[in-house]
Write an enzyme that holds these catalytic residues in place. Structure first.
Site, PDB file in Angstrom:
ATOM      1  N   SER A 173       4.607   7.549  -5.249  1.00  0.00           N
ATOM      2  CA  SER A 173       4.453   7.698  -3.800  1.00  0.00           C
ATOM      3  C   SER A 173       5.614   8.475  -3.196  1.00  0.00           C
ATOM      4  CB  SER A 173       4.473   6.327  -3.114  1.00  0.00           C
ATOM      5  OG  SER A 173       3.299   5.644  -3.337  1.00  0.00           O
ATOM      6  N   HIS A 190      -0.287  10.788  -2.008  1.00  0.00           N
ATOM      7  CA  HIS A 190      -0.594  11.228  -3.371  1.00  0.00           C
ATOM      8  C   HIS A 190      -1.536  12.431  -3.300  1.00  0.00           C
ATOM      9  CE1 HIS A 190       0.811   7.714  -5.892  1.00  0.00           C
ATOM     10  NE2 HIS A 190       0.992   7.288  -4.665  1.00  0.00           N
ATOM     11  N   HIS A 248      -3.694   3.459  -9.533  1.00  0.00           N
ATOM     12  CA  HIS A 248      -3.153   2.101  -9.475  1.00  0.00           C
ATOM     13  C   HIS A 248      -4.226   1.078  -9.815  1.00  0.00           C
ATOM     14  CE1 HIS A 248      -0.573   4.489  -6.771  1.00  0.00           C
ATOM     15  NE2 HIS A 248       0.401   3.727  -7.230  1.00  0.00           N
ATOM     16  N   GLU A 275      -6.108  -0.291  -6.702  1.00  0.00           N
ATOM     17  CA  GLU A 275      -7.202   0.494  -6.123  1.00  0.00           C
ATOM     18  C   GLU A 275      -8.558   0.030  -6.653  1.00  0.00           C
ATOM     19  OE1 GLU A 275      -6.172   4.959  -5.696  1.00  0.00           O
ATOM     20  OE2 GLU A 275      -4.751   4.186  -7.169  1.00  0.00           O
ATOM     21  N   ALA A 303       8.092   4.392  -6.387  1.00  0.00           N
ATOM     22  CA  ALA A 303       8.781   3.783  -5.254  1.00  0.00           C
ATOM     23  C   ALA A 303       8.795   2.284  -5.533  1.00  0.00           C
ATOM     24  CB  ALA A 303       8.017   4.079  -3.975  1.00  0.00           C
ATOM     25  N   MET A 331       4.262  -1.665  -7.940  1.00  0.00           N
ATOM     26  CA  MET A 331       2.851  -1.889  -8.276  1.00  0.00           C
ATOM     27  C   MET A 331       2.316  -0.851  -9.259  1.00  0.00           C
ATOM     28  SD  MET A 331       1.535  -2.545  -4.384  1.00  0.00           S
ATOM     29  CE  MET A 331       2.590  -3.396  -3.188  1.00  0.00           C
ATOM     30  N   ASN A 360      13.070   0.253  -0.149  1.00  0.00           N
ATOM     31  CA  ASN A 360      13.238  -0.851   0.818  1.00  0.00           C
ATOM     32  C   ASN A 360      13.855  -2.024   0.066  1.00  0.00           C
ATOM     33  OD1 ASN A 360      10.250  -0.730  -0.311  1.00  0.00           O
ATOM     34  ND2 ASN A 360      10.751  -2.896  -0.003  1.00  0.00           N
ATOM     35  N   HIS A 420       4.321   0.673   4.333  1.00  0.00           N
ATOM     36  CA  HIS A 420       4.209   1.878   3.504  1.00  0.00           C
ATOM     37  C   HIS A 420       4.896   3.082   4.167  1.00  0.00           C
ATOM     38  CE1 HIS A 420       2.650   4.328   0.288  1.00  0.00           C
ATOM     39  NE2 HIS A 420       2.060   5.148   1.141  1.00  0.00           N
TER      40      HIS A 420
HETATM   41  N1  HPA Z   1       7.112  -4.208  -3.421  1.00  0.00           N
HETATM   42  C1  HPA Z   1       6.160  -3.675  -4.216  1.00  0.00           C
HETATM   43  N2  HPA Z   1       5.950  -2.370  -4.307  1.00  0.00           N
HETATM   44  C2  HPA Z   1       6.735  -1.553  -3.592  1.00  0.00           C
HETATM   45  C3  HPA Z   1       7.749  -2.034  -2.757  1.00  0.00           C
HETATM   46  C4  HPA Z   1       7.942  -3.439  -2.665  1.00  0.00           C
HETATM   47  O1  HPA Z   1       8.820  -3.949  -1.951  1.00  0.00           O
HETATM   48  N3  HPA Z   1       8.340  -0.941  -2.195  1.00  0.00           N
HETATM   49  C5  HPA Z   1       7.704   0.149  -2.688  1.00  0.00           C
HETATM   50  N4  HPA Z   1       6.731  -0.214  -3.534  1.00  0.00           N
END
Ligand code: HPA
Length: 272
Positions: free
Chosen positions: A31, A62, A84, A87, A114, A212, A236, A247
């Site tokens: 992502s 994407h 994923h 999905e 990410a 994920m 994050n 997101h």
């Molecule tokens: N959790 C799961 N997947 C993620 C996160 C998260 O905090 N940040 C980016 N993808």
């Protein structure tokens, strides 16, 4: 030949007919991290929806295409956008592109994502070298009959993340003065972000980041005998460590660190 191997071969043949030859490195771009594919020289771009048997991705951020060409002096095949589990894709679909990469002769993949930071020393915007993973997705892409032509029934995961590649990435980060964190990636199914209690558990069981994706692809890469370099972008702090998660923040953080991310990947590719 099994149906699956037949399909993989048809997909690989199509991609080869588009001019993809002599490719050693596969890039799986997570992502917000797909932009590096725009730096590929003399690109051959193949939209997923034109490739026989290839799945199509649905997530914002994407692009959904393969890009082949030269990056950092290497012939690479990049996936802009991945598939994923959340999905609704079966694991066979999630990992199909890795099977195709193996059929194309790709011996190494660089897998990126990410992820939420679980380790309390991490900051949003950090890059993390993945040293290992914990599969918490509740399934495994290798469940089912094993095709010995693709790999062993019981693959060893001890060195799924290639040690030598880790050392090289560390040295490159050092040289570029990029503060590269490292640690264990915990793969969850999603699509919910985790609860604060789940993140507390994640930390207790030894995770440094949570996301994920990645785990299925790395399992199939290990099954196929491929080498792996994994890089997470900590977008994050994980649930319970900051006010809330969304997101948009994930994509904004990847945007902020993409220059370092691109430099790290490109420079590391030159030494792999
Ligand atoms: N959790 C799961 N997947 C993620 C996160 C998260 O905090 N940040 C980016 N993808």
């Amino acid at each position: 030949m099994t149906d699956l191997r037949d399909k993989i071969q048809q997909t690989a043949n199509y991609i080869q007919d588009k001019g993809v030859a002599d490719v050693a490195f596969g890039l799986i771009l997570g992502s917000g991290l797909g932009e590096i594919a725009e730096e590929i020289e003399n690109p051959v771009v193949i939209p997923y929806n034109e490739i026989p048997h290839f799945p199509v991705s649905t997530v914002i951020g994407h692009a959904g295409q393969l890009v082949y060409g030269r990056l950092a002096g290497r012939n690479v095949l990049a996936m802009q956008g991945r598939f994923h589990y959340y999905e609704g894709n079966p694991m066979e679909t999630v990992t199909y592109p890795v099977r195709v990469m193996a059929a194309l002769g790709i011996h190494s993949i660089v897998v990126t994502n990410a992820a939420g930071g679980v380790n309390e020393n991490f900051q949003p915007g950090n890059l993390m070298l993945i040293t290992d993973h914990i599969n918490f997705m509740g399934t495994n892409p290798l469940i089912g009959p094993n095709d010995e032509k693709m790999g062993p029934r019981f693959p060893d995961m001890s060195t799924a993340y290639t040690k030598d590649y880790q050392e090289k990435a560390r040295a490159v980060a050092d040289k570029l003065a990029i503060d590269l964190q490292e640690g264990v990636y915990l793969g969850m199914s999603g699509p919910t972000y985790e609860t604060p209690a789940e993140i507390k558990m994640a930390r207790i069981i030894g995770a440094d980041a949570v996301g994920m994706s990645t785990v299925p692809e790395v399992i199939v890469a290990a099954h196929s005998g491929m080498k792996v370099l994994g890089i997470s972008c900590i977008t994050n702090l994980a649930a319970g460590m900051q006010a809330n998660l969304n997101h948009t923040e994930v994509v904004e953080t990847t945007e902020r660190v993409k220059e370092d991310f691109k430099k790290l990947i490109k420079e590391t590719l030159t030494v792999l």
